[in-house]
Enzyme design. Structure first.
Site, PDB file in Angstrom:
ATOM      1  N   CYS A 129       0.820  -1.170   0.536  1.00  0.00           N
ATOM      2  CA  CYS A 129       0.307   0.023  -0.086  1.00  0.00           C
ATOM      3  C   CYS A 129       0.736   1.129   0.062  1.00  0.00           C
ATOM      4  O   CYS A 129       0.496   2.288  -0.836  1.00  0.00           O
ATOM      5  CB  CYS A 129      -1.445   0.304   1.174  1.00  0.00           C
ATOM      6  SG  CYS A 129      -0.393  -0.117   3.117  1.00  0.00           S
ATOM      7  N   LYS A 133      -5.817  -9.773  11.217  1.00  0.00           N
ATOM      8  CA  LYS A 133      -5.928  -8.107  10.532  1.00  0.00           C
ATOM      9  C   LYS A 133      -7.571  -7.675  10.502  1.00  0.00           C
ATOM     10  O   LYS A 133      -7.505  -7.914   9.425  1.00  0.00           O
ATOM     11  CB  LYS A 133      -4.887  -8.106  10.020  1.00  0.00           C
ATOM     12  CG  LYS A 133      -4.922  -6.237   9.558  1.00  0.00           C
ATOM     13  CD  LYS A 133      -3.657  -6.000   8.483  1.00  0.00           C
ATOM     14  CE  LYS A 133      -3.437  -4.321   8.202  1.00  0.00           C
ATOM     15  NZ  LYS A 133      -2.107  -4.442   7.317  1.00  0.00           N
ATOM     16  N   LYS A 190      -4.811  -7.280  14.912  1.00  0.00           N
ATOM     17  CA  LYS A 190      -4.461  -6.128  14.541  1.00  0.00           C
ATOM     18  C   LYS A 190      -5.632  -5.318  14.484  1.00  0.00           C
ATOM     19  O   LYS A 190      -6.631  -6.011  13.908  1.00  0.00           O
ATOM     20  CB  LYS A 190      -2.940  -5.402  13.677  1.00  0.00           C
ATOM     21  CG  LYS A 190      -3.255  -4.680  13.079  1.00  0.00           C
ATOM     22  CD  LYS A 190      -2.482  -4.407  12.225  1.00  0.00           C
ATOM     23  CE  LYS A 190      -2.423  -3.100  11.872  1.00  0.00           C
ATOM     24  NZ  LYS A 190      -1.555  -2.671  10.340  1.00  0.00           N
ATOM     25  N   TYR A 233       4.225   1.930  19.232  1.00  0.00           N
ATOM     26  CA  TYR A 233       4.137   3.222  19.198  1.00  0.00           C
ATOM     27  C   TYR A 233       5.086   4.064  20.456  1.00  0.00           C
ATOM     28  O   TYR A 233       6.164   4.200  20.647  1.00  0.00           O
ATOM     29  CB  TYR A 233       3.362   4.342  18.257  1.00  0.00           C
ATOM     30  CG  TYR A 233       3.265   3.688  17.066  1.00  0.00           C
ATOM     31  CD1 TYR A 233       3.928   4.137  16.585  1.00  0.00           C
ATOM     32  CD2 TYR A 233       1.874   3.114  17.128  1.00  0.00           C
ATOM     33  CE1 TYR A 233       3.813   3.296  14.732  1.00  0.00           C
ATOM     34  CE2 TYR A 233       1.772   2.521  15.687  1.00  0.00           C
ATOM     35  CZ  TYR A 233       2.618   2.864  15.030  1.00  0.00           C
ATOM     36  OH  TYR A 233       1.523   2.164  13.680  1.00  0.00           O
TER      37      TYR A 233
HETATM   38  C1  PBG Z   1      -0.672  -1.926   5.944  1.00  0.00           C
HETATM   39  C2  PBG Z   1       0.289  -1.389   7.038  1.00  0.00           C
HETATM   40  C3  PBG Z   1      -1.217  -0.673   7.857  1.00  0.00           C
HETATM   41  C4  PBG Z   1      -0.730  -0.977   9.129  1.00  0.00           C
HETATM   42  C5  PBG Z   1       0.002  -1.356   9.015  1.00  0.00           C
HETATM   43  N1  PBG Z   1       0.263  -2.299   8.367  1.00  0.00           N
HETATM   44  C6  PBG Z   1      -2.571   0.004   7.685  1.00  0.00           C
HETATM   45  C7  PBG Z   1      -3.259  -0.592   6.515  1.00  0.00           C
HETATM   46  O1  PBG Z   1      -3.893  -1.593   6.467  1.00  0.00           O
HETATM   47  O2  PBG Z   1      -4.682   0.168   6.027  1.00  0.00           O
HETATM   48  C8  PBG Z   1      -1.156  -0.160  10.789  1.00  0.00           C
HETATM   49  C9  PBG Z   1      -0.876   0.329  11.767  1.00  0.00           C
HETATM   50  C10 PBG Z   1      -1.096   1.301  12.617  1.00  0.00           C
HETATM   51  O3  PBG Z   1      -2.615   1.957  12.418  1.00  0.00           O
HETATM   52  O4  PBG Z   1      -0.286   1.535  13.328  1.00  0.00           O
HETATM   53  N2  PBG Z   1      -1.766  -2.852   5.059  1.00  0.00           N
END
Ligand code: PBG
Length: 324
Positions: free
Chosen positions: A121, A194, A247, A312
């Site tokens: 992405c 996720k 996640k 973070y």
């Molecule tokens: C990429 C990715 C994302 C995050 C981690 N890897 C964004 C998404 O899926 O849109 C989000 C991490 C965060 O919000 O801290 N695919």
């Protein structure tokens, strides 16, 4: 029964209370995400206080300071200068993540543990996590690209790969590619469950990875689902995943616990950008105690069953002087 049984007896004394705590939090539990860009210098990420897009030089300085403070594990996200519909720059051996991996391993060797997030992405002009056909992300062609990307990370010296695109069969594809090319000892951390979450907002700002149109609901999980997380994990386990992940974390503590109860593999959770930034914002307004709320939220992830937390807050541990 009361009055003989009084649970407060074990709570009065701090020393006793601390020594019978069921869970604890340590800087060793944390993996810190880093954003590396191809521009020169550092760029403040407005929606994520204390976090920056770094160039390689400033990343090395930053990491050196963080390592002195006790952070050892980092996960890299790359922000390239140019994007195109097929993310053609992603697996370039001189790409930003590849250069960052080799610079970190060259400087810090085995003192550091470097993970690479694997997704497209940040590299696609449309901002979706793979090859797009109309509004549909093509699964199998994205797997092939992912194999090439994983090999480029492996050649750069990465310690672990974490595919975050939610493509079906991704763990199997990466495991095969790594094993067939002499990298059978590189572990894979699956972003197993996720969810399609609004809590990723600040990250997309940080990584410049928001989809130009549409959303990620066609590949990331529906927040309404619980049993589906078990199916996702089952498949990752069959495909040979080494570490599982849930996640986001805070709104998904039930999922973390479900998975912990069912599987013996190490379990991570991703304490995502939105979960971090809302606490920062509340603290800036003076409404909550930042450190206390952050530590309580991280401890809740441990209590739910997480062994590792991508967070973070690892940066703040260093400024708070929490080195263990
Ligand atoms: C990429 C990715 C994302 C995050 C981690 N890897 C964004 C998404 O899926 O849109 C989000 C991490 C965060 O919000 O801290 N695919």
């Amino acid at each position: 029964m009361f009055p003989e049984v009084r649970l407060r007896r074990l709570r009065e004394n701090k020393i006793l209370r601390e020594s019978i705590a069921e869970n604890s939090l340590s800087i060793n539990d944390l993996i810190l995400p880093l954003f590396i860009h191809e521009e020169v210098g550092t760029h403040e990420i407005k929606s994520m206080p204390s976090h920056y897009r770094l160039d390689i030089e400033s990343m090395l300085k930053d990491v050196e300071r963080l390592m002195l403070g006790g952070v050892k594990k980092f996960i890299l996200f790359g922000i390239p200068k140019s994007k195109d519909p097929t993310a053609s720059g992603a697996d370039d051996s001189k790409g930003i993540v590849q250069l960052a991996i080799s610079a970190l391993k060259k400087r810090f060797g085995n003192e550091i543990y470097v993970l690479a997030d694997l997704c497209f992405c940040e590299y696609t002009s449309h901002g979706h996590c793979g090859i797009l056909e109309k509004s549909h992300v093509l699964n199998d062609p994205t797997l092939e690209m992912s194999q090439r990307l994983a090999l480029s990370y492996a050649q750069a010296g990465v310690d672990m790969i974490a595919p975050s695109g939610m493509m079906d069969g991704i763990v199997h594809s990466l495991r095969t590619a790594l094993d067939n090319n002499g990298y059978s000892s590189i572990p894979i951390m699956g972003y197993s469950a996720k969810y399609s979450s609004a809590f990723y907002g600040p990250f997309r700002d940080a990584a410049d990875s928001a989809p130009e149109s549409g959303d990620r609901k066609g590949y990331q999980m529906n927040p309404a689902n619980r049993l589906e997380a078990i199916r996702e994990v089952d498949l990752d386990v069959l495909e040979g995943v080494d570490i599982l992940m849930v996640k986001p974390a805070l709104s998904y503590l039930d999922i973390i616990r479900d998975i912990k109860n069912k599987y013996d593999l190490p379990l991570a959770c991703y304490n995502v950008s939105g979960e971090y930034s809302i606490i920062k914002a509340g603290a800036e307004r003076g409404w909550i105690d930042e450190q206390a709320v952050a530590l309580e939220s991280l401890l809740s992830m441990k209590r739910a069953g997480a062994d590792l937390i991508l967070s973070y807050w690892a940066r703040d541990f260093v400024s708070w002087g929490i080195t263990k």
